[in-house]
Scaffold this active site. Structure first.
Site, PDB file in Angstrom:
ATOM      1  N   HIS A 367       0.821  -1.210   0.000  1.00 63.88           N
ATOM      2  CA  HIS A 367       0.000   0.000   0.000  1.00 63.88           C
ATOM      3  C   HIS A 367       0.857   1.263   0.000  1.00 63.88           C
ATOM      4  O   HIS A 367       0.527   2.249  -0.655  1.00 63.88           O
ATOM      5  CB  HIS A 367      -0.906   0.009   1.234  1.00 63.88           C
ATOM      6  CG  HIS A 367      -1.847  -1.153   1.281  1.00 63.88           C
ATOM      7  ND1 HIS A 367      -2.563  -1.476   2.407  1.00 63.88           N
ATOM      8  CD2 HIS A 367      -2.193  -2.079   0.359  1.00 63.88           C
ATOM      9  CE1 HIS A 367      -3.304  -2.540   2.172  1.00 63.88           C
ATOM     10  NE2 HIS A 367      -3.091  -2.925   0.941  1.00 63.88           N
ATOM     11  N   ARG A 474      -8.345   7.388  -7.908  1.00 63.52           N
ATOM     12  CA  ARG A 474      -8.419   6.140  -7.146  1.00 63.52           C
ATOM     13  C   ARG A 474      -9.071   6.409  -5.788  1.00 63.52           C
ATOM     14  O   ARG A 474      -8.406   6.843  -4.852  1.00 63.52           O
ATOM     15  CB  ARG A 474      -7.017   5.566  -6.943  1.00 63.52           C
ATOM     16  CG  ARG A 474      -6.279   5.200  -8.229  1.00 63.52           C
ATOM     17  CD  ARG A 474      -4.922   4.578  -7.867  1.00 63.52           C
ATOM     18  NE  ARG A 474      -4.190   4.112  -9.025  1.00 63.52           N
ATOM     19  CZ  ARG A 474      -3.264   4.830  -9.670  1.00 63.52           C
ATOM     20  NH1 ARG A 474      -2.982   6.058  -9.261  1.00 63.52           N
ATOM     21  NH2 ARG A 474      -2.628   4.333 -10.716  1.00 63.52           N
ATOM     22  N   ARG A 510     -13.024   6.296 -10.073  1.00 62.96           N
ATOM     23  CA  ARG A 510     -13.146   4.838 -10.087  1.00 62.96           C
ATOM     24  C   ARG A 510     -13.674   4.392  -8.721  1.00 62.96           C
ATOM     25  O   ARG A 510     -13.114   4.762  -7.693  1.00 62.96           O
ATOM     26  CB  ARG A 510     -11.788   4.179 -10.350  1.00 62.96           C
ATOM     27  CG  ARG A 510     -11.889   2.647 -10.446  1.00 62.96           C
ATOM     28  CD  ARG A 510     -10.554   2.024 -10.784  1.00 62.96           C
ATOM     29  NE  ARG A 510      -9.594   2.120  -9.690  1.00 62.96           N
ATOM     30  CZ  ARG A 510      -8.318   1.737  -9.779  1.00 62.96           C
ATOM     31  NH1 ARG A 510      -7.864   1.254 -10.924  1.00 62.96           N
ATOM     32  NH2 ARG A 510      -7.510   1.854  -8.754  1.00 62.96           N
ATOM     33  N   GLU A 612      -9.855  -4.709 -17.663  1.00 63.14           N
ATOM     34  CA  GLU A 612      -8.658  -5.342 -17.115  1.00 63.14           C
ATOM     35  C   GLU A 612      -8.721  -6.852 -17.302  1.00 63.14           C
ATOM     36  O   GLU A 612      -7.704  -7.514 -17.423  1.00 63.14           O
ATOM     37  CB  GLU A 612      -8.532  -5.013 -15.620  1.00 63.14           C
ATOM     38  CG  GLU A 612      -8.453  -3.523 -15.335  1.00 63.14           C
ATOM     39  CD  GLU A 612      -8.822  -3.198 -13.901  1.00 63.14           C
ATOM     40  OE1 GLU A 612      -7.905  -2.969 -13.095  1.00 63.14           O
ATOM     41  OE2 GLU A 612     -10.024  -3.163 -13.584  1.00 63.14           O
ATOM     42  N   ASN A 635      -1.987  -2.412 -16.316  1.00 62.56           N
ATOM     43  CA  ASN A 635      -1.240  -3.105 -15.254  1.00 62.56           C
ATOM     44  C   ASN A 635      -1.810  -4.501 -15.002  1.00 62.56           C
ATOM     45  O   ASN A 635      -1.099  -5.504 -15.039  1.00 62.56           O
ATOM     46  CB  ASN A 635      -1.263  -2.286 -13.959  1.00 62.56           C
ATOM     47  CG  ASN A 635      -0.442  -1.014 -14.071  1.00 62.56           C
ATOM     48  OD1 ASN A 635       0.173  -0.757 -15.089  1.00 62.56           O
ATOM     49  ND2 ASN A 635      -0.436  -0.216 -13.026  1.00 62.56           N
ATOM     50  N   ASP A 636      -3.117  -4.552 -14.713  1.00 70.44           N
ATOM     51  CA  ASP A 636      -3.743  -5.853 -14.463  1.00 70.44           C
ATOM     52  C   ASP A 636      -3.941  -6.644 -15.754  1.00 70.44           C
ATOM     53  O   ASP A 636      -3.787  -7.861 -15.772  1.00 70.44           O
ATOM     54  CB  ASP A 636      -5.089  -5.670 -13.763  1.00 70.44           C
ATOM     55  CG  ASP A 636      -4.937  -5.665 -12.246  1.00 70.44           C
ATOM     56  OD1 ASP A 636      -4.078  -6.394 -11.737  1.00 70.44           O
ATOM     57  OD2 ASP A 636      -5.668  -4.916 -11.579  1.00 70.44           O
ATOM     58  N   CYS A 683      -5.073   3.419 -19.431  1.00 70.80           N
ATOM     59  CA  CYS A 683      -4.756   3.910 -18.094  1.00 70.80           C
ATOM     60  C   CYS A 683      -3.750   2.979 -17.442  1.00 70.80           C
ATOM     61  O   CYS A 683      -3.973   1.775 -17.368  1.00 70.80           O
ATOM     62  CB  CYS A 683      -6.040   3.969 -17.256  1.00 70.80           C
ATOM     63  SG  CYS A 683      -5.760   4.436 -15.554  1.00 70.80           S
TER      64      CYS A 683
END
Length: 757
Positions: A367, A474, A510, A612, A635-636, A683
């Site tokens: 995190h 986020r 999001r 994703e 990313n994912d 993104c």
């Protein structure tokens, strides 16, 4: 020999008197060896101190006085050097039988057979050696060694406070160790930074080592143990430590040590010998650290590190020196040093002074890394032995781009680093000059360049970078840094502040993306078992739909905050259209309720989804009519396409973002929604890299949402790109993939004078 505790107490009392006297330093040491030798009934007692990188005989009872300040040994040389080098105790019945024995004729020690020596440790470093010898061959009893170690510990503080070692030796550093040293680690957040080393948990300063009232010191430790146990029990009662898994393992280990009577008894014995509470805890920890150096089992070593953490907690409690460096404030540019760090702890620091972070542990998905990236703070993780190399206040040069950090740099190293830093600043200044320039390609094609955010403090970057808006806000950051679930009112205030700061520029919120690698301790899954594949498990929209109250509260907060404005809502990790429908239904229900309450509503609501999960690409014909925008989360998406965990360092460099498989996938998504009124953006980190962004432009991407630091470099890149040329080249490469797409792109860009570093 006398009882160890009684003899140690007698010696400590005498030492305190000697060191408090006004005698010269050498006279004090001469008296000290007599006191220790007499107290331990030893024929020889000698003290070696670290001076100019060598262990020098400073005082002795029993050896030749002519050897004082003459006999010198390097670290690792002879028995004395071995003790200092390994920070270990030696107990030998026959000294000459040891492979590291080194005979020094000037000392006259040839008539002595037995030898026992302990390191004189100050601030976790050996600054000298205390040793005793006898003519009769025999191993010393454990109680004798314990007494010797206790005396050595107090002697270290007295030596340092009396100025018998210079400041560098007080830190336990040889001449080489006091010079520059380079550390290597894992790049968690890229960037360059310089500043002084600041420990997140400052070292507790032990001001007094010899107890005046043993019983009072014992009660202080007992009270500290009670307080520490209360803290551990309170943690156990909190929701975030339920549900099994890593939290429970950490807690159980802490409880084991907090209630370990053996640990408590050893501290109590050290107090009985005449030490203060703080000195007793440190004495036991020195013994623990020596044991740690002999442990090869990683699991046992981890447990010993846990004990070190608990000892530090106990030390801070008993001394009253609580709090982290954040509570004291940063006085100059600083590089924060910590074993590990939480996101809330990082946010406590002054962003103007905090320039970088170095962690002994840390992972790419922690995190704190997510928050640090948003803050623009470079982070280097997995730096082994960090505290053994860096001192508080040391100058540090952090090069997270290269995965290195240099401590105590030479002028030449600093000059080279500053030159590189200056080049970076020149580039940043050139990028900043593009703030008010529309991002257009060489042939005039307008590309929308937005930035990612997640904190209220990120919003000034919108104006500073000249980004077209916030392509991804986020919302989970507020959840990650909170000890409990954020109340709806708090969420509403944050979203309203963000919209007001953005002005006319769009903000895409999001909905909360938690779970998986962003697990919240206060929000558990009903299944108490650990997820074997958290990235593909109970996370993001799956959590929100199961915990409908969570999504309801966020929906109402967003709708109320956007009253009179346009609201852009994006749902993360949509796998099938029905998930989007279910999430939108929650918003529709809250919208209906707000209408009934005559609340001010958004002028317009635009809904979107993050692509994703590859499965969603097969259902875009069904989803497209329902959405206003689609954001491809690279990313994912990358880890799902390649079945490769992005947190696994063995796979980190294995699969390339400019692989034809990824670029073909993105090109197909663009084609499938073409002409359907859906804005498609990319993104993620991929869009913020210049070479990758070049490839994306080539497959038809015209909207990017990237980190604030990437906005300027991407704007500058676009001015050099002719979309017709790169599109034609990309079509050829995707039709007939080359051996290395990256190499082809680099060569293509280089031939046109485009820097894609």
């Amino acid at each position: 020999m006398l009882d160890a505790i009684a003899s140690a107490r007698t010696i400590l009392t005498r030492l305190h008197e000697v060191m408090a006297s006004r005698s010269a330093a050498q006279a004090k040491l001469n008296t000290v060896v007599d006191v220790i030798g007499g107290g331990l009934d030893s024929e020889v007692c000698s003290i070696y101190l670290l001076r100019e990188g060598m262990l020098e005989l400073f005082a002795t009872k029993g050896l030749s006085q002519d050897a004082v300040h003459v006999t010198r040994m390097g670290i690792g040389e002879g028995l004395v050097g071995t003790i200092a080098g390994n920070v270990e105790t030696l107990n030998l019945a026959e000294a000459t039988a040891h492979p590291d024995f080194s005979y020094r004729p000037e000392t006259g020690e040839d008539k002595y057979h037995s030898f026992a020596g302990v390191p004189i440790v100050h601030r976790e470093r050996a600054v000298g050696v205390l040793c005793v010898q006898h003519a009769d061959p025999r191993r010393y009893a454990d109680v004798e060694i314990e007494a010797l170690q206790t005396v050595a510990m107090v002697l270290s503080e007295l030596i340092a406070s009396a100025g018998l070692v210079d400041e560098e030796e007080a830190w336990g550093l040889t001449a080489a160790q006091s010079g520059p040293a380079q550390m290597h680690g894992l790049t968690l957040v890229k960037g360059l930074a310089s500043g002084v080393a600041v420990f997140h948990q400052p070292r507790v300063t032990i001001e007094h080592t010899v107890a005046e009232d043993t019983e009072a010191e014992r009660q202080r430790v007992y009270l500290a143990f009670d307080r520490m146990r209360e803290q551990i029990d309170k943690m156990a009662a909190q929701a975030e430590f339920g549900g099994g898994g890593e939290h429970d393992e950490v807690l159980e280990t802490y409880k084991m040590f907090a209630y370990d009577e053996g640990w408590k008894r050893r501290i109590n014995d050290a107090i009985d010998s005449g030490l203060t509470a703080e000195a007793a805890i440190e004495r036991v920890q020195q013994h623990t650290r020596m044991r740690m150096r002999q442990i090869d089992d990683p699991l046992l070593a981890d447990r010993m590190h846990d004990l070190e953490d608990m000892a530090n907690r106990l030390m801070r409690t008993v001394s009253g020196q609580l709090g982290t460096a954040a509570s004291k404030g940063l006085r100059q540019d600083a590089i924060l040093i910590a074993r590990n760090l939480g996101p809330a702890e990082l946010l406590e620091y002054d962003k103007r002074r905090l320039k970088g972070v170095i962690l002994e542990e840390g992972s790419l998905t922690a995190h704190v890394v997510i928050v640090a990236r948003a803050m623009g703070v470079p982070v280097l993780g997995r730096v082994a032995g960090l505290r053994g190399v860096v001192r508080e206040g040391d100058e540090l040069l952090l090069d997270a781009d290269m995965g290195t950090a240099t401590v105590r740099p030479t002028p030449a190293i600093e000059e080279a680093f500053n030159a590189r830093f200056a080049r970076n600043r020149e580039k940043q200044a050139a990028w900043a000059a593009l703030r008010d320039v529309e991002p257009r390609t060489k042939d005039g094609v307008r590309v929308t360049v937005m930035m990612n955010a997640g904190l209220r403090d990120d919003m000034p970057m919108l104006s500073m970078t000249g980004a077209d808006g916030i392509g991804l806000f986020r919302t989970e950051f507020q959840f990650l840094v909170s000890a409990t679930l954020p109340a709806r009112e708090r969420q509403t205030r944050l979203y309203r502040d963000v919209l007001e700061a953005a002005g006319d520029r769009p903000v895409v919120f999001r909905t909360v993306d938690i779970g998986g690698d962003k697990a919240l301790p206060y929000l558990r899954h009903d299944d108490d078992g650990d997820e074997e594949n958290p990235a593909m498990g109970w996370r993001a929209l799956r959590v929100a739909l199961e915990r409908e109250g969570l999504l309801k509260a966020q929906a109402r907060a967003l709708l109320e905050a956007a009253g009179g404005r346009t609201l852009n809502v994006m749902f993360p990790m949509v796998s099938e259209p029905w998930e989007f429908d279910a999430a939108k239904a929650v918003f529709d229900a809250q919208l209906k309720w707000l209408k009934g309450q005559r609340k001010m509503l958004p002028q317009e609501i635009r809904y979107g989804a993050m692509l994703e999960v590859p499965a969603l690409a097969e259902m875009l014909d069904v989803l497209a009519p329902k959405i206003s925008f689609l954001s491809i989360g690279t990313n994912d998406l990358t880890q799902f396409l390649f079945a490769a965990d992005r947190a696994n360092p063995k796979l980190a460099e294995r699969y390339d973002w400019v692989s034809p498989s990824i670029l073909r996938f993105i090109a197909r998504v663009l084609k499938n929604v073409e002409g359907k009124g859906v804005d498609v953006a990319v993104c993620g980190e991929m869009g913020g890299r210049r070479l990758e962004a070049l490839a994306l432009i080539g497959v038809g991407v015209r909207r990017l949402s990237i980190t604030p630091a990437s906005v300027g470099p991407i704007k500058e890149l676009l001015t050099k790109v002719d979309t017709r040329e790169i599109t034609e080249a990309m079509q050829g490469w995707l039709a007939n993939p080359p051996a290395s797409m990256r190499a082809e792109l680099v060569a293509w860009a280089s031939a046109r004078g485009i820097d894609c570093d």
